[in-house]
Design a protein around this motif. Structure first.
Motif, short mmCIF file in Angstrom:
data_model
loop_
_atom_site.label_atom_id
_atom_site.label_comp_id
_atom_site.label_asym_id
_atom_site.label_seq_id
_atom_site.Cartn_x
_atom_site.Cartn_y
_atom_site.Cartn_z
N MET A 1 0.85 -1.27 0.02
CA MET A 1 0.03 0.01 -0.07
C MET A 1 0.91 1.08 0.14
O MET A 1 1.98 1.37 0.42
CB MET A 1 -0.90 -0.14 1.13
N GLN A 2 0.38 2.31 -0.66
CA GLN A 2 1.08 3.73 -0.66
C GLN A 2 1.26 4.20 0.62
O GLN A 2 0.39 4.02 1.60
CB GLN A 2 0.03 4.66 -1.49
N PRO A 3 2.43 4.74 0.92
CA PRO A 3 2.93 5.31 2.03
C PRO A 3 1.95 6.49 2.61
O PRO A 3 1.63 6.40 3.89
CB PRO A 3 4.25 5.97 1.63
N ALA A 4 1.12 7.18 1.77
CA ALA A 4 0.10 8.24 2.21
C ALA A 4 -0.97 7.56 2.88
O ALA A 4 -1.59 7.73 3.76
CB ALA A 4 -0.31 8.99 0.97
N TRP A 5 -1.37 6.10 2.17
CA TRP A 5 -2.40 5.44 2.67
C TRP A 5 -2.20 4.70 4.12
O TRP A 5 -2.81 4.80 4.89
CB TRP A 5 -2.77 4.33 1.54
N ARG A 6 -0.96 4.19 4.11
CA ARG A 6 -0.12 3.66 5.37
C ARG A 6 -0.17 4.72 6.54
O ARG A 6 -0.76 4.38 7.49
CB ARG A 6 0.96 3.06 5.23
N PRO B 1 -0.93 3.56 10.51
CA PRO B 1 0.51 4.25 10.90
C PRO B 1 1.46 3.27 11.57
O PRO B 1 2.73 3.31 11.51
CB PRO B 1 0.15 5.51 12.02
N ASP B 2 0.93 2.44 12.42
CA ASP B 2 1.82 1.41 13.10
C ASP B 2 2.09 0.02 12.36
O ASP B 2 2.79 -0.95 12.72
CB ASP B 2 1.33 1.00 14.23
N GLY B 3 1.36 -0.09 11.20
CA GLY B 3 1.58 -1.32 10.57
C GLY B 3 0.68 -2.64 10.76
O GLY B 3 1.04 -3.56 10.13
N SER B 4 -0.07 -2.33 11.86
CA SER B 4 -0.57 -3.52 12.67
C SER B 4 -1.75 -3.92 11.59
O SER B 4 -1.94 -5.29 11.43
CB SER B 4 -1.09 -3.21 13.72
N ALA C 1 12.29 -3.81 -0.57
CA ALA C 1 12.34 -3.32 -1.91
C ALA C 1 11.18 -2.59 -2.64
O ALA C 1 11.52 -2.26 -3.69
CB ALA C 1 12.82 -4.70 -2.79
N LEU C 2 10.22 -2.81 -1.95
CA LEU C 2 8.86 -2.33 -2.40
C LEU C 2 8.64 -0.63 -2.12
O LEU C 2 7.70 -0.14 -2.57
CB LEU C 2 7.63 -3.00 -2.27
N GLN C 3 9.51 -0.09 -1.26
CA GLN C 3 9.17 0.95 -0.78
C GLN C 3 9.27 2.26 -1.51
O GLN C 3 9.03 3.38 -1.01
CB GLN C 3 9.81 1.20 0.66
N ALA D 1 -0.04 5.76 -8.14
CA ALA D 1 -1.06 6.72 -8.66
C ALA D 1 -2.04 7.08 -7.83
O ALA D 1 -2.62 8.23 -7.79
CB ALA D 1 -1.85 5.77 -9.81
N ASP D 2 -2.20 6.21 -6.86
CA ASP D 2 -3.16 6.56 -5.87
C ASP D 2 -2.92 5.31 -4.62
O ASP D 2 -1.77 4.76 -4.66
CB ASP D 2 -4.50 6.38 -6.16
N GLY D 3 -3.88 5.15 -3.57
CA GLY D 3 -3.68 4.24 -2.53
C GLY D 3 -3.27 2.75 -3.03
O GLY D 3 -2.64 1.92 -2.51
#
Length: 333
Positions: free
Chosen positions: A252-257, A262-265, A292-294, A299-301
């Motif tokens: 998932m997109q960083p902005a979505w996360r 925020p804590d990845g849970s 490696a995906l980071q 384009a969006d979430g």
């Protein structure tokens, strides 16, 4: 005058009136149908004819139209799912990696997990050479499922259209939704031709739908238990047709996360639920939590820009063809 003769004459006159009405009605109906066919022909020549409305959703119906135009006999790998699969896999990369000689991205837009299972079963029932099925999933695929195998189109009609060469006219005649049809004809040409269009349905030769522009769409996660049952059912469907299932969790997109996890849970739990319902020792699972995906571009979430979708596909292929820990036989969980 003989009363019986009068009754016979009256009956005959009434029958004649009925026959005349039926002839006129049939003629009128024929004229209306012919005019409708001419309208469709004119729209087609102008590039404004929406796809045959099997579902009355232009994005899904455009994929049906694409499939009806393909030679499906030798396809040996299909990519299934929602736009998370459609827009994020480059099957030219899959072919180059040696995973398939004749791959095809059959995924449309908007499907949820239960609908994906139904669509996959429909296709595999007529595509006997398919030996691998790959799907890319995100939480958005699991937000709405009425049942694990959820019908969303007429199977006999779709089968006749895609596999038996039936003309599209009967579909327009039986399933047309006038308001949606008018809305779609106003935009369909741009959607088919402009890859920068907000709702582009431009496809490459393998059926993938590249994205080249960004938006701020960050769908809120809602995970429905029935959708996880649908994934389990998808695995069973694939196995029944002697094929292997590959499930890749979308990174998932960083902005979505940042907004939703925020804590990845949430994503950690999501991947664990995915793996927990997969049982076949032939199934492969590719995590979306790889470092490696980071650095990919979104384009969006839930969608990559196309250059990053190509990179993502290569990373998935590398995971599948190596012994990286990202590929986990489901039976080991």
């Amino acid at each position: 005058m003989d009363p019986n003769s009068a009754k016979v004459d009256a009956t005959a006159a009434t029958s004649a009136i009925h026959r005349k009405f039926i002839r006129r009605f049939a003629a009128s109906l024929g004229i209306i149908i012919a005019c409708f066919a001419l309208v469709l022909l004119g729209l087609d020549q102008a590039g404004r004819l929406p796809p045959p409305p099997l579902t009355a959703n232009v994005c899904i119906d455009e994929k049906f139209r694409f499939l009806a135009q393909q030679d499906l006999k030798n396809v040996d790998l299909i990519a299934v799912g929602s736009s998370v699969t459609w827009r994020n896999l480059d099957l030219a990369v899959v072919k180059k990696a040696g995973l398939s000689k004749h791959p095809l991205n059959v995924a449309p837009c908007y499907l949820h997990a239960g609908e994906t299972t139904y669509f996959t079963e429909f296709l595999l029932s007529r595509m006997s050479k398919v030996k691998q099925v790959i799907t890319v999933v995100a939480p958005r695929d699991f937000e709405q499922c009425k049942q694990p195998n959820e019908a969303f189109f007429s199977r006999p009609l779709a089968e006749a259209y895609i596999f038996e060469g039936m003309p599209s006219f009967p579909i327009y005649l039986s399933n047309l939704k006038p308001a949606l049809f008018v809305r779609d004809l106003l935009h369909i040409r741009e959607m088919r031709q402009d890859p920068q269009h907000q709702f582009s349905i431009v496809m490459d030769g393998y059926g993938s739908g590249p994205l080249y522009s960004s938006s701020d769409w960050l769908p809120e996660p809602l995970l429905v238990p029935t959708c996880f049952q649908a994934l389990a059912e998808l695995e069973k469907v694939v196995n029944r047709h002697d094929a292997r299932l590959i499930v890749a969790a979308f990174p998932m997109q960083p902005a979505w996360r940042d907004l939703h996890d925020p804590d990845g849970s949430l994503l950690d739990a999501f991947e664990q639920r995915l793996k927990s319902v997969l049982r076949s020792p032939t199934t492969a699972f590719v995590s979306g939590r790889q470092r490696a995906l980071q650095d990919l571009h979104y384009a969006d979430g839930v969608h990559f820009l196309w250059s990053s979708a190509q990179t993502y596909t290569r990373l998935v292929m590398n995971a599948l063809t190596s012994k990286q820990a990202a590929v986990i036989p489901a039976s080991s969980e």
